[in-house]
Design an enzyme around this catalytic site. Structure first.
Site, PDB file in Angstrom:
ATOM      1  N   ASN A  10     -22.683 -19.963 -21.618  1.00  0.00           N
ATOM      2  CA  ASN A  10     -23.823 -20.810 -21.258  1.00  0.00           C
ATOM      3  C   ASN A  10     -23.264 -22.158 -20.811  1.00  0.00           C
ATOM      4  OD1 ASN A  10     -26.094 -22.398 -21.154  1.00  0.00           O
ATOM      5  ND2 ASN A  10     -26.594 -22.244 -23.355  1.00  0.00           N
ATOM      6  N   TRP A  11     -23.232 -22.352 -19.488  1.00  0.00           N
ATOM      7  CA  TRP A  11     -22.611 -23.574 -18.952  1.00  0.00           C
ATOM      8  C   TRP A  11     -23.499 -24.804 -19.158  1.00  0.00           C
ATOM      9  CZ3 TRP A  11     -20.198 -21.992 -13.504  1.00  0.00           C
ATOM     10  CH2 TRP A  11     -19.254 -20.980 -13.717  1.00  0.00           C
ATOM     11  N   LYS A  12     -24.755 -24.579 -19.536  1.00  0.00           N
ATOM     12  CA  LYS A  12     -25.721 -25.678 -19.722  1.00  0.00           C
ATOM     13  C   LYS A  12     -25.755 -26.561 -18.466  1.00  0.00           C
ATOM     14  CE  LYS A  12     -25.189 -25.214 -24.654  1.00  0.00           C
ATOM     15  NZ  LYS A  12     -25.249 -25.820 -25.981  1.00  0.00           N
ATOM     16  N   HIS A  96     -33.640 -20.832 -25.627  1.00  0.00           N
ATOM     17  CA  HIS A  96     -32.520 -21.576 -26.224  1.00  0.00           C
ATOM     18  C   HIS A  96     -33.087 -22.760 -27.017  1.00  0.00           C
ATOM     19  CE1 HIS A  96     -29.009 -24.123 -26.631  1.00  0.00           C
ATOM     20  NE2 HIS A  96     -28.284 -23.042 -26.406  1.00  0.00           N
ATOM     21  N   GLU A  98     -32.275 -25.714 -27.171  1.00  0.00           N
ATOM     22  CA  GLU A  98     -32.426 -26.948 -26.384  1.00  0.00           C
ATOM     23  C   GLU A  98     -33.696 -26.902 -25.545  1.00  0.00           C
ATOM     24  OE1 GLU A  98     -28.456 -26.849 -24.737  1.00  0.00           O
ATOM     25  OE2 GLU A  98     -27.661 -27.196 -26.750  1.00  0.00           O
ATOM     26  N   GLU A 166     -28.511 -18.423 -32.981  1.00  0.00           N
ATOM     27  CA  GLU A 166     -27.824 -19.691 -32.794  1.00  0.00           C
ATOM     28  C   GLU A 166     -28.400 -20.722 -33.758  1.00  0.00           C
ATOM     29  OE1 GLU A 166     -25.873 -19.948 -28.666  1.00  0.00           O
ATOM     30  OE2 GLU A 166     -27.882 -20.737 -28.497  1.00  0.00           O
ATOM     31  N   GLY A 172     -22.692 -26.973 -30.641  1.00  0.00           N
ATOM     32  CA  GLY A 172     -21.984 -28.152 -30.146  1.00  0.00           C
ATOM     33  C   GLY A 172     -21.469 -29.086 -31.234  1.00  0.00           C
ATOM     34  N   SER A 210     -20.715 -23.094 -31.652  1.00  0.00           N
ATOM     35  CA  SER A 210     -19.327 -23.484 -31.916  1.00  0.00           C
ATOM     36  C   SER A 210     -18.360 -22.301 -32.007  1.00  0.00           C
ATOM     37  CB  SER A 210     -19.251 -24.359 -33.172  1.00  0.00           C
ATOM     38  OG  SER A 210     -19.985 -25.564 -32.972  1.00  0.00           O
ATOM     39  N   GLY A 231     -21.083 -21.924 -25.581  1.00  0.00           N
ATOM     40  CA  GLY A 231     -21.391 -23.105 -24.777  1.00  0.00           C
ATOM     41  C   GLY A 231     -20.103 -23.807 -24.352  1.00  0.00           C
ATOM     42  N   GLY A 232     -19.714 -24.810 -25.118  1.00  0.00           N
ATOM     43  CA  GLY A 232     -18.570 -25.656 -24.767  1.00  0.00           C
ATOM     44  C   GLY A 232     -17.317 -24.885 -24.372  1.00  0.00           C
TER      45      GLY A 232
END
Ligand code: PGA
Length: 248
Positions: A10-12, A96, A98, A166, A172, A210, A231-232
Protein backbone atom coordinates in the site's frame (compact mmCIF):
# COMPACT_ATOMS: atom_id res chain seq x y z
CA UNK A 1 -6.89 -26.13 2.58
CA UNK A 2 -3.89 -24.35 1.11
CA UNK A 3 -4.29 -20.66 0.58
CA UNK A 4 -1.76 -18.93 -1.64
CA UNK A 5 -0.12 -16.06 0.21
CA UNK A 6 -0.66 -12.47 -0.94
CA UNK A 7 1.88 -9.77 -0.19
CA UNK A 8 0.24 -6.42 -0.90
CA UNK A 9 2.02 -3.06 -0.94
CA UNK A 10 0.00 0.00 0.00
CA UNK A 11 1.97 2.97 -1.31
CA UNK A 12 -0.52 5.41 0.27
CA UNK A 13 0.02 9.06 -0.84
CA UNK A 14 3.64 8.54 -1.87
CA UNK A 15 5.66 8.50 -5.09
CA UNK A 16 5.80 10.68 -8.15
CA UNK A 17 5.76 9.05 -11.56
CA UNK A 18 9.45 8.38 -12.08
CA UNK A 19 9.85 6.83 -8.62
CA UNK A 20 6.69 4.75 -8.94
CA UNK A 21 7.68 3.42 -12.34
CA UNK A 22 11.16 2.56 -11.09
CA UNK A 23 9.77 0.77 -8.04
CA UNK A 24 7.30 -1.21 -10.15
CA UNK A 25 10.05 -2.16 -12.61
CA UNK A 26 12.32 -3.30 -9.77
CA UNK A 27 9.54 -5.48 -8.35
CA UNK A 28 8.69 -6.97 -11.73
CA UNK A 29 12.30 -7.90 -12.38
CA UNK A 30 12.99 -8.95 -8.78
CA UNK A 31 10.13 -11.41 -8.62
CA UNK A 32 11.64 -14.90 -8.52
CA UNK A 33 9.93 -17.72 -10.39
CA UNK A 34 8.49 -20.23 -7.95
CA UNK A 35 7.91 -17.67 -5.22
CA UNK A 36 5.38 -18.85 -2.65
CA UNK A 37 3.44 -15.57 -2.65
CA UNK A 38 1.47 -13.44 -5.08
CA UNK A 39 2.69 -9.84 -5.21
CA UNK A 40 0.38 -6.85 -5.44
CA UNK A 41 1.07 -3.10 -5.49
CA UNK A 42 -1.52 -0.43 -4.73
CA UNK A 43 -0.13 2.91 -5.96
CA UNK A 44 -1.94 6.23 -5.61
CA UNK A 45 -4.63 6.82 -8.25
CA UNK A 46 -2.36 9.10 -10.30
CA UNK A 47 0.09 6.25 -10.86
CA UNK A 48 -2.31 3.43 -11.68
CA UNK A 49 -1.97 3.91 -15.45
CA UNK A 50 1.83 4.28 -15.64
CA UNK A 51 2.43 1.47 -13.14
CA UNK A 52 -0.04 -0.73 -15.03
CA UNK A 53 2.03 -0.16 -18.17
CA UNK A 54 5.28 -1.07 -16.37
CA UNK A 55 3.75 -4.21 -14.85
CA UNK A 56 2.15 -5.45 -18.09
CA UNK A 57 3.27 -9.01 -18.70
CA UNK A 58 4.73 -9.41 -15.20
CA UNK A 59 3.27 -11.47 -12.37
CA UNK A 60 2.93 -8.42 -10.08
CA UNK A 61 -0.74 -7.50 -9.74
CA UNK A 62 -2.16 -3.98 -9.60
CA UNK A 63 -4.62 -2.64 -7.08
CA UNK A 64 -6.10 0.69 -6.00
CA UNK A 65 -6.40 2.17 -2.51
CA UNK A 66 -10.10 3.06 -2.58
CA UNK A 67 -13.13 3.16 -4.89
CA UNK A 68 -16.54 4.76 -4.95
CA UNK A 69 -19.63 2.67 -4.28
CA UNK A 70 -21.34 3.70 -7.56
CA UNK A 71 -20.35 3.00 -11.16
CA UNK A 72 -20.72 6.55 -12.48
CA UNK A 73 -22.37 9.87 -11.75
CA UNK A 74 -21.93 13.24 -10.10
CA UNK A 75 -19.19 12.37 -7.61
CA UNK A 76 -16.41 14.90 -8.16
CA UNK A 77 -12.98 13.53 -7.40
CA UNK A 78 -14.10 9.95 -6.89
CA UNK A 79 -13.15 6.89 -8.90
CA UNK A 80 -15.48 3.98 -9.66
CA UNK A 81 -14.49 0.35 -9.30
CA UNK A 82 -15.32 -0.26 -12.98
CA UNK A 83 -12.80 2.47 -13.90
CA UNK A 84 -10.12 0.70 -11.88
CA UNK A 85 -10.93 -2.57 -13.60
CA UNK A 86 -10.72 -0.77 -16.94
CA UNK A 87 -7.15 0.31 -16.08
CA UNK A 88 -6.01 -3.20 -15.36
CA UNK A 89 -6.47 -3.33 -11.60
CA UNK A 90 -7.35 -6.67 -10.04
CA UNK A 91 -7.72 -5.57 -6.40
CA UNK A 92 -8.89 -2.56 -4.43
CA UNK A 93 -8.31 -1.78 -0.75
CA UNK A 94 -11.50 -0.66 0.99
CA UNK A 95 -12.04 0.57 4.52
CA UNK A 96 -8.40 1.26 5.36
CA UNK A 97 -8.30 2.84 8.82
CA UNK A 98 -6.94 6.05 7.30
CA UNK A 99 -10.06 6.25 5.09
CA UNK A 100 -12.27 5.35 8.04
CA UNK A 101 -10.63 8.11 10.14
CA UNK A 102 -9.89 10.83 7.54
CA UNK A 103 -13.06 10.44 5.47
CA UNK A 104 -15.52 9.19 8.05
CA UNK A 105 -16.12 5.88 6.30
CA UNK A 106 -18.24 3.52 8.38
CA UNK A 107 -18.91 -0.18 7.93
CA UNK A 108 -21.95 0.43 5.71
CA UNK A 109 -19.86 2.59 3.34
CA UNK A 110 -17.08 0.02 3.27
CA UNK A 111 -19.60 -2.75 2.57
CA UNK A 112 -21.08 -0.77 -0.35
CA UNK A 113 -17.62 -0.11 -1.78
CA UNK A 114 -16.63 -3.76 -1.43
CA UNK A 115 -19.87 -4.73 -3.17
CA UNK A 116 -19.10 -2.34 -6.04
CA UNK A 117 -15.62 -3.85 -6.32
CA UNK A 118 -17.06 -7.37 -6.55
CA UNK A 119 -19.61 -6.30 -9.14
CA UNK A 120 -16.79 -4.78 -11.22
CA UNK A 121 -14.79 -7.99 -11.09
CA UNK A 122 -12.21 -6.73 -8.58
CA UNK A 123 -11.12 -8.45 -5.37
CA UNK A 124 -11.76 -6.10 -2.44
CA UNK A 125 -9.22 -6.12 0.40
CA UNK A 126 -11.48 -5.21 3.31
CA UNK A 127 -9.54 -3.65 6.20
CA UNK A 128 -10.51 -3.99 9.85
CA UNK A 129 -8.70 -3.27 13.10
CA UNK A 130 -9.07 -1.90 16.60
CA UNK A 131 -7.65 1.28 18.12
CA UNK A 132 -5.24 1.14 21.01
CA UNK A 133 -7.93 2.20 23.47
CA UNK A 134 -10.19 -0.59 22.23
CA UNK A 135 -7.42 -3.16 22.67
CA UNK A 136 -6.58 -1.84 26.13
CA UNK A 137 -10.19 -2.20 27.20
CA UNK A 138 -10.33 -5.81 26.00
CA UNK A 139 -12.68 -5.11 23.10
CA UNK A 140 -10.39 -5.87 20.15
CA UNK A 141 -12.08 -9.11 19.07
CA UNK A 142 -15.56 -7.67 19.47
CA UNK A 143 -14.66 -4.58 17.39
CA UNK A 144 -12.96 -6.54 14.62
CA UNK A 145 -15.75 -9.14 14.52
CA UNK A 146 -18.31 -6.35 14.25
CA UNK A 147 -16.38 -4.67 11.44
CA UNK A 148 -16.30 -7.94 9.51
CA UNK A 149 -20.04 -8.50 9.97
CA UNK A 150 -20.73 -4.92 8.88
CA UNK A 151 -18.26 -4.60 6.01
CA UNK A 152 -18.38 -7.89 4.07
CA UNK A 153 -20.91 -7.54 1.24
CA UNK A 154 -23.84 -9.89 0.83
CA UNK A 155 -23.18 -12.62 -1.68
CA UNK A 156 -19.39 -12.49 -1.22
CA UNK A 157 -17.52 -15.76 -1.59
CA UNK A 158 -14.53 -17.00 0.39
CA UNK A 159 -12.18 -16.74 -2.55
CA UNK A 160 -13.64 -13.50 -3.91
CA UNK A 161 -12.57 -11.25 -1.05
CA UNK A 162 -9.54 -10.69 1.17
CA UNK A 163 -9.74 -9.37 4.74
CA UNK A 164 -6.81 -7.49 6.28
CA UNK A 165 -6.37 -7.14 10.02
CA UNK A 166 -4.61 -3.85 10.69
CA UNK A 167 -4.58 -2.72 14.31
CA UNK A 168 -4.74 1.07 14.05
CA UNK A 169 -2.02 1.49 16.67
CA UNK A 170 0.40 -0.70 14.70
CA UNK A 171 0.17 1.22 11.43
CA UNK A 172 3.31 3.22 10.72
CA UNK A 173 4.40 3.07 14.35
CA UNK A 174 6.97 0.27 14.32
CA UNK A 175 4.88 -1.53 16.95
CA UNK A 176 3.13 -4.82 16.28
CA UNK A 177 0.94 -7.12 18.36
CA UNK A 178 2.65 -10.25 19.68
CA UNK A 179 2.49 -13.25 17.37
CA UNK A 180 0.12 -14.87 19.86
CA UNK A 181 -2.22 -11.88 19.65
CA UNK A 182 -2.10 -11.92 15.84
CA UNK A 183 -2.76 -15.68 15.80
CA UNK A 184 -5.72 -15.31 18.18
CA UNK A 185 -7.23 -12.45 16.20
CA UNK A 186 -6.88 -14.22 12.87
CA UNK A 187 -8.48 -17.39 14.24
CA UNK A 188 -11.34 -15.24 15.53
CA UNK A 189 -11.68 -13.52 12.15
CA UNK A 190 -11.82 -16.84 10.30
CA UNK A 191 -14.50 -18.02 12.69
CA UNK A 192 -16.63 -14.87 12.28
CA UNK A 193 -16.19 -14.70 8.49
CA UNK A 194 -16.92 -18.42 8.23
CA UNK A 195 -20.39 -17.86 9.65
CA UNK A 196 -21.14 -15.34 6.86
CA UNK A 197 -19.42 -17.11 3.98
CA UNK A 198 -20.43 -20.67 4.71
CA UNK A 199 -16.91 -21.59 5.79
CA UNK A 200 -13.68 -19.68 5.52
CA UNK A 201 -11.08 -22.30 4.65
CA UNK A 202 -10.36 -20.59 1.33
CA UNK A 203 -10.54 -17.00 2.64
CA UNK A 204 -7.24 -15.09 2.65
CA UNK A 205 -6.56 -13.11 5.81
CA UNK A 206 -3.70 -10.58 5.72
CA UNK A 207 -1.93 -8.97 8.64
CA UNK A 208 -0.90 -5.30 8.29
CA UNK A 209 0.82 -2.79 10.57
CA UNK A 210 4.60 -2.29 10.70
CA UNK A 211 5.44 -5.43 8.74
CA UNK A 212 9.16 -5.35 7.86
CA UNK A 213 11.76 -7.81 6.58
CA UNK A 214 12.80 -8.41 10.19
CA UNK A 215 9.41 -9.51 11.53
CA UNK A 216 7.76 -10.90 8.38
CA UNK A 217 8.84 -14.54 8.74
CA UNK A 218 7.38 -15.09 12.20
CA UNK A 219 4.11 -13.33 11.34
CA UNK A 220 3.70 -15.03 7.96
CA UNK A 221 4.37 -18.45 9.48
CA UNK A 222 1.16 -18.26 11.54
CA UNK A 223 -1.49 -20.70 10.43
CA UNK A 224 -4.26 -18.19 9.83
CA UNK A 225 -2.07 -15.44 8.34
CA UNK A 226 -2.19 -15.70 4.55
CA UNK A 227 -0.09 -12.68 3.67
CA UNK A 228 0.60 -9.10 4.57
CA UNK A 229 -0.58 -5.60 3.76
CA UNK A 230 2.58 -3.51 3.85
CA UNK A 231 2.80 0.28 3.96
CA UNK A 232 6.18 1.88 4.66
CA UNK A 233 8.27 -1.17 3.78
CA UNK A 234 6.54 -1.50 0.40
CA UNK A 235 8.21 1.70 -0.83
CA UNK A 236 11.61 0.01 -1.15
CA UNK A 237 11.80 -2.86 -3.64
CA UNK A 238 14.44 -4.65 -1.59
CA UNK A 239 12.34 -4.62 1.59
CA UNK A 240 9.11 -5.57 -0.13
CA UNK A 241 10.76 -8.47 -1.97
CA UNK A 242 12.40 -9.60 1.28
CA UNK A 243 8.97 -9.72 2.93
CA UNK A 244 7.60 -11.75 0.02
CA UNK A 245 10.58 -14.09 0.25
CA UNK A 246 9.79 -14.68 3.93
CA UNK A 247 6.69 -16.65 2.95
CA UNK A 248 7.65 -20.27 3.52
P1 PGA B 1 2.68 0.27 7.67
O1 PGA B 1 1.23 0.48 7.03
O2 PGA B 1 3.24 -1.01 7.09
O3 PGA B 1 3.46 1.48 7.25
O4 PGA B 1 2.49 0.17 9.15
C1 PGA B 1 0.37 -0.60 6.79
C2 PGA B 1 -0.93 -0.12 6.20
O5 PGA B 1 -1.45 0.90 6.64
O6 PGA B 1 -1.47 -0.76 5.27
Amino acid sequence: MTRRALIAGNWKMNMLRAEGEALAAALASGLKPGMAADLLVCPPATLLAPVSAVLAGSAVALGAQDCHMRDSGAHTGDIAAVMLKDLGAAYVIVGHSERRADHGEDDATVKAKAGAALAAGLTPIICVGETEAQRDSGEAEKIVGGQILGSVPDGASQSGIVIAYEPVWAIGTGRTPTVDDIAAMHAHMRHVAGRMLDGAGALRLLYGGSVKPGNAAEILALEDVDGALVGGASLKAEDFLAIAAAVA
